[in-house]
Design a protein around this motif. Structure first.
Motif, PDB file in Angstrom:
ATOM      1  N   LYS A  71       0.834  -1.035  -0.050  1.00  0.00           N
ATOM      2  CA  LYS A  71      -0.010   0.009   0.176  1.00  0.00           C
ATOM      3  C   LYS A  71       0.998   1.175  -0.157  1.00  0.00           C
ATOM      4  O   LYS A  71       1.843   1.199   0.616  1.00  0.00           O
ATOM      5  N   GLY A  72       0.556   2.209  -0.794  1.00  0.00           N
ATOM      6  CA  GLY A  72       1.349   3.341  -0.812  1.00  0.00           C
ATOM      7  C   GLY A  72       2.821   2.955  -1.400  1.00  0.00           C
ATOM      8  O   GLY A  72       3.488   4.088  -1.078  1.00  0.00           O
ATOM      9  N   GLY A  73       2.904   1.873  -1.915  1.00  0.00           N
ATOM     10  CA  GLY A  73       4.469   1.680  -2.500  1.00  0.00           C
ATOM     11  C   GLY A  73       5.098   1.340  -1.277  1.00  0.00           C
ATOM     12  O   GLY A  73       6.518   1.625  -1.793  1.00  0.00           O
ATOM     13  N   ALA A  74       4.742   1.247  -0.206  1.00  0.00           N
ATOM     14  CA  ALA A  74       5.786   1.460   1.059  1.00  0.00           C
ATOM     15  C   ALA A  74       6.170  -0.228   1.549  1.00  0.00           C
ATOM     16  O   ALA A  74       7.280  -0.123   2.268  1.00  0.00           O
ATOM     17  N   GLU A  75       5.508  -1.247   1.090  1.00  0.00           N
ATOM     18  CA  GLU A  75       5.890  -2.538   1.588  1.00  0.00           C
ATOM     19  C   GLU A  75       5.857  -3.617   0.585  1.00  0.00           C
ATOM     20  O   GLU A  75       4.864  -4.305   0.405  1.00  0.00           O
ATOM     21  N   PRO A  76       7.027  -3.275  -0.248  1.00  0.00           N
ATOM     22  CA  PRO A  76       7.046  -4.425  -1.437  1.00  0.00           C
ATOM     23  C   PRO A  76       6.950  -5.817  -0.910  1.00  0.00           C
ATOM     24  O   PRO A  76       7.627  -5.976   0.248  1.00  0.00           O
ATOM     25  N   HIS A  81      11.411  -6.036  -5.390  1.00  0.00           N
ATOM     26  CA  HIS A  81      10.614  -5.055  -5.755  1.00  0.00           C
ATOM     27  C   HIS A  81      10.877  -3.547  -5.260  1.00  0.00           C
ATOM     28  O   HIS A  81      10.970  -3.570  -4.030  1.00  0.00           O
ATOM     29  N   PRO A  82      10.863  -2.773  -6.064  1.00  0.00           N
ATOM     30  CA  PRO A  82      11.301  -1.390  -5.405  1.00  0.00           C
ATOM     31  C   PRO A  82      10.143  -0.596  -4.615  1.00  0.00           C
ATOM     32  O   PRO A  82       9.072  -0.840  -4.736  1.00  0.00           O
ATOM     33  N   THR A  83      10.710  -0.096  -3.681  1.00  0.00           N
ATOM     34  CA  THR A  83       9.755   0.864  -2.853  1.00  0.00           C
ATOM     35  C   THR A  83       9.580   1.983  -3.793  1.00  0.00           C
ATOM     36  O   THR A  83      10.431   2.749  -4.406  1.00  0.00           O
ATOM     37  N   LEU A  84       8.353   2.611  -3.559  1.00  0.00           N
ATOM     38  CA  LEU A  84       7.874   3.638  -4.441  1.00  0.00           C
ATOM     39  C   LEU A  84       7.518   4.802  -3.594  1.00  0.00           C
ATOM     40  O   LEU A  84       7.375   6.025  -4.072  1.00  0.00           O
ATOM     41  N   ALA A  85       7.264   4.444  -2.199  1.00  0.00           N
ATOM     42  CA  ALA A  85       6.921   5.834  -1.266  1.00  0.00           C
ATOM     43  C   ALA A  85       7.759   6.715  -1.255  1.00  0.00           C
ATOM     44  O   ALA A  85       8.901   6.376  -1.070  1.00  0.00           O
ATOM     45  N   GLY A  86       7.429   7.947  -1.317  1.00  0.00           N
ATOM     46  CA  GLY A  86       8.266   8.993  -1.341  1.00  0.00           C
ATOM     47  C   GLY A  86       8.917   9.432  -2.399  1.00  0.00           C
ATOM     48  O   GLY A  86      10.109  10.348  -2.364  1.00  0.00           O
ATOM     49  N   GLN A  87       8.859   8.718  -3.497  1.00  0.00           N
ATOM     50  CA  GLN A  87       9.379   8.821  -4.685  1.00  0.00           C
ATOM     51  C   GLN A  87       9.074  10.213  -5.485  1.00  0.00           C
ATOM     52  O   GLN A  87       7.867  10.498  -5.332  1.00  0.00           O
ATOM     53  N   ASN A  88      10.126  10.715  -6.063  1.00  0.00           N
ATOM     54  CA  ASN A  88       9.897  11.835  -7.131  1.00  0.00           C
ATOM     55  C   ASN A  88       8.806  11.520  -8.137  1.00  0.00           C
ATOM     56  O   ASN A  88       9.107  10.624  -9.049  1.00  0.00           O
ATOM     57  N   TYR A 128       2.344   8.271  -4.873  1.00  0.00           N
ATOM     58  CA  TYR A 128       3.333   7.800  -4.345  1.00  0.00           C
ATOM     59  C   TYR A 128       4.208   9.051  -3.524  1.00  0.00           C
ATOM     60  O   TYR A 128       4.766   8.570  -2.640  1.00  0.00           O
ATOM     61  N   ALA A 129       4.472   9.875  -4.300  1.00  0.00           N
ATOM     62  CA  ALA A 129       5.182  11.005  -3.945  1.00  0.00           C
ATOM     63  C   ALA A 129       4.865  11.606  -2.512  1.00  0.00           C
ATOM     64  O   ALA A 129       5.759  12.216  -1.935  1.00  0.00           O
ATOM     65  N   MET A 130       3.390  11.285  -2.329  1.00  0.00           N
ATOM     66  CA  MET A 130       3.124  11.911  -1.065  1.00  0.00           C
ATOM     67  C   MET A 130       3.312  11.188   0.224  1.00  0.00           C
ATOM     68  O   MET A 130       3.196  11.529   1.454  1.00  0.00           O
ATOM     69  N   GLN A 131       3.456   9.936  -0.091  1.00  0.00           N
ATOM     70  CA  GLN A 131       3.888   8.809   0.802  1.00  0.00           C
ATOM     71  C   GLN A 131       5.190   9.022   1.622  1.00  0.00           C
ATOM     72  O   GLN A 131       6.250   9.475   0.820  1.00  0.00           O
ATOM     73  N   PRO A 132       5.323   9.123   3.106  1.00  0.00           N
ATOM     74  CA  PRO A 132       6.514   9.320   3.768  1.00  0.00           C
ATOM     75  C   PRO A 132       7.548   8.134   3.508  1.00  0.00           C
ATOM     76  O   PRO A 132       6.965   6.832   3.019  1.00  0.00           O
ATOM     77  N   LEU A 133       8.961   8.284   3.683  1.00  0.00           N
ATOM     78  CA  LEU A 133       9.784   7.435   2.991  1.00  0.00           C
ATOM     79  C   LEU A 133       9.584   6.064   4.118  1.00  0.00           C
ATOM     80  O   LEU A 133       9.461   6.439   5.383  1.00  0.00           O
ATOM     81  N   PRO A 134       9.589   4.692   3.713  1.00  0.00           N
ATOM     82  CA  PRO A 134       9.783   3.910   4.716  1.00  0.00           C
ATOM     83  C   PRO A 134      10.952   3.592   5.218  1.00  0.00           C
ATOM     84  O   PRO A 134      11.769   4.208   4.886  1.00  0.00           O
ATOM     85  N   ALA A 183      17.135   7.331  -1.094  1.00  0.00           N
ATOM     86  CA  ALA A 183      17.287   6.996   0.509  1.00  0.00           C
ATOM     87  C   ALA A 183      15.946   6.014   0.487  1.00  0.00           C
ATOM     88  O   ALA A 183      15.031   6.339   0.133  1.00  0.00           O
ATOM     89  N   GLY A 184      16.383   5.245   1.505  1.00  0.00           N
ATOM     90  CA  GLY A 184      15.124   4.343   1.790  1.00  0.00           C
ATOM     91  C   GLY A 184      14.867   3.267   0.782  1.00  0.00           C
ATOM     92  O   GLY A 184      13.781   2.612   0.850  1.00  0.00           O
ATOM     93  N   GLN A 185      15.660   3.027  -0.279  1.00  0.00           N
ATOM     94  CA  GLN A 185      15.493   2.227  -1.224  1.00  0.00           C
ATOM     95  C   GLN A 185      15.697   0.853  -0.710  1.00  0.00           C
ATOM     96  O   GLN A 185      16.630   0.414  -0.030  1.00  0.00           O
ATOM     97  N   ASN A 186      14.966  -0.199  -1.476  1.00  0.00           N
ATOM     98  CA  ASN A 186      15.391  -1.694  -0.860  1.00  0.00           C
ATOM     99  C   ASN A 186      16.764  -1.998  -1.364  1.00  0.00           C
ATOM    100  O   ASN A 186      17.147  -1.881  -2.494  1.00  0.00           O
ATOM    101  N   VAL A 187      17.587  -2.689  -0.374  1.00  0.00           N
ATOM    102  CA  VAL A 187      19.034  -2.954  -0.737  1.00  0.00           C
ATOM    103  C   VAL A 187      19.037  -3.937  -1.995  1.00  0.00           C
ATOM    104  O   VAL A 187      19.781  -3.752  -3.023  1.00  0.00           O
ATOM    105  N   LYS A 188      18.279  -5.055  -2.032  1.00  0.00           N
ATOM    106  CA  LYS A 188      18.207  -5.994  -3.197  1.00  0.00           C
ATOM    107  C   LYS A 188      17.949  -5.230  -4.481  1.00  0.00           C
ATOM    108  O   LYS A 188      18.564  -5.538  -5.341  1.00  0.00           O
ATOM    109  N   TYR A 189      16.876  -4.459  -4.169  1.00  0.00           N
ATOM    110  CA  TYR A 189      16.633  -3.884  -5.743  1.00  0.00           C
ATOM    111  C   TYR A 189      17.533  -2.829  -6.016  1.00  0.00           C
ATOM    112  O   TYR A 189      17.906  -2.714  -7.184  1.00  0.00           O
TER     113      TYR A 189
END
Ligand code: HEC
Ligand code: HEC
Length: 247
Positions: A71-76, A81-88, A128-134, A183-189
């Motif tokens: 939800k909100g791209g915050a919990e892949p 799978h990339p995190t989308l929360a807080g993305q430009n 997605y841009a509105m979501q806080p960084l996970p 910042a806050g991107q998944n390490v594996k992605y």
């Protein structure tokens, strides 16, 4: 056709043949997205409320965005799978169009965006841009060496590597137009996509900005950079960032 223009045609053909044999034929553009005033305006007008609804829509043959990105791209659901929360937002819109246009290859993503209009893509981007960084979990045993920090803030002149921070910002928060927050991107992605740039599997970076850098980095450097960026402290909410990007 006059003699002169015939000669020009011949010259052009000859030039094209030379370039082709030298492997210098102008490459296909890495994206179809042009950052015109209209494109900006369209991204800025993306409606996050529409995006919030769209991310949960699934059809008979296509999963909802939330199935893979959370939800909100915050919990892949998987760490590749990339995190989308807080993305430009401009970056997200560009990536979605690139998948749709076949400029960035991933079968699941191509299927996911195939039927969506530009308006829908900008709405998802605004959401997605509105979501806080996970918060991202990293292995506490993973160390980030001072040499890697050098790469972030000073780059490496010998290998002509520009500092990551010069484009991605001091806090990895991304920058104007299409530079993503890392910042806050998944390490594996993070590691996976850097490999893809290095191996020319991901080629949608305009001017090869990331391909050139990724090819120069060692595996250990990439792993450490991924850990460093995953651990960066919480950033200001990116709705502010979104605002800042268009000021
Ligand atoms: C079946 C799983 C799946 C579904 C469904 C899915 N995605 Fe993805 N998404 C992925 C994977 C895997 C990647 C990374 C692919 C790659 O490496 O290019 C990705 C990449 C992305 C990216 C690029 C992120 C970046 O940091 O560059 C965006 C944006 C995105 N997805 C948005 C969406 C949206 C919006 C939807 C719904 C319309 C969606 N995804 C549906 C799996 C999925
Ligand atoms: C010259 C500017 C520039 C520099 C320097 C730079 N980047 Fe990038 N980076 C970009 C741009 C632009 C993109 C998005 C390209 C695209 O559209 O695919 C990007 C994308 C990325 C991505 C993919 C993000 C995602 O969500 O898929 C990662 C990871 C990344 N950069 C890491 C780094 C690291 C680590 C460094 C330093 C070693 C670095 N970058 C240096 C401009 C830069």
């Amino acid at each position: 056709m006059g003699v002169l223009s015939q000669m020009n045609v011949k010259k052009t053909l000859l030039l094209a043949a030379c370039l082709a044999s030298a492997g210098l034929v102008v490459a296909e553009p890495s994206t179809n997205v042009a950052w015109t005033v209209e494109t900006y305006r369209m991204v800025r007008h993306g409606d996050p409320e529409i995006g919030a609804k769209l991310e949960g829509v699934e059809t008979e043959d296509v999963n909802a965005c939330t199935d893979c990105h959370g939800k909100g791209g915050a919990e892949p659901d998987r760490d590749k799978h990339p995190t989308l929360a807080g993305q430009n937002a401009a970056y997200v819109f560009k990536q979605l169009r690139d998948y749709k246009d076949g400029k960035r290859e991933n079968r699941r993503m191509e299927e996911a965006v195939e039927r969506l209009s530009d308006e829908q893509l900008t709405s998802l981007a605004a959401w997605y841009a509105m979501q806080p960084l996970p918060k991202v979990e990293t292995d506490p045993d993973d160390k980030v060496s001072p040499e890697t920090l050098e790469l972030v803030f000073r780059g490496d002149k010998k290998r002509l590597i520009q500092p990551c921070a010069s484009c991605h910002g001091e806090n990895g928060q991304g920058a104007k137009i299409d530079v993503p927050s890392i910042a806050g991107q998944n390490v594996k992605y993070f590691v996976e996509t850097m490999k893809d740039y290095a191996k020319d599997k991901r080629t949608n970076d305009v001017y090869s900005r990331m391909r050139i850098i990724a090819k120069e980095l060692t595996r250990d450097e990439v792993n450490e950079l991924a850990v460093y960026y995953a651990r960066l402290p919480e950033q200001p909410r990116s709705s502010n960032l979104l605002q800042a990007l268009f000021d």
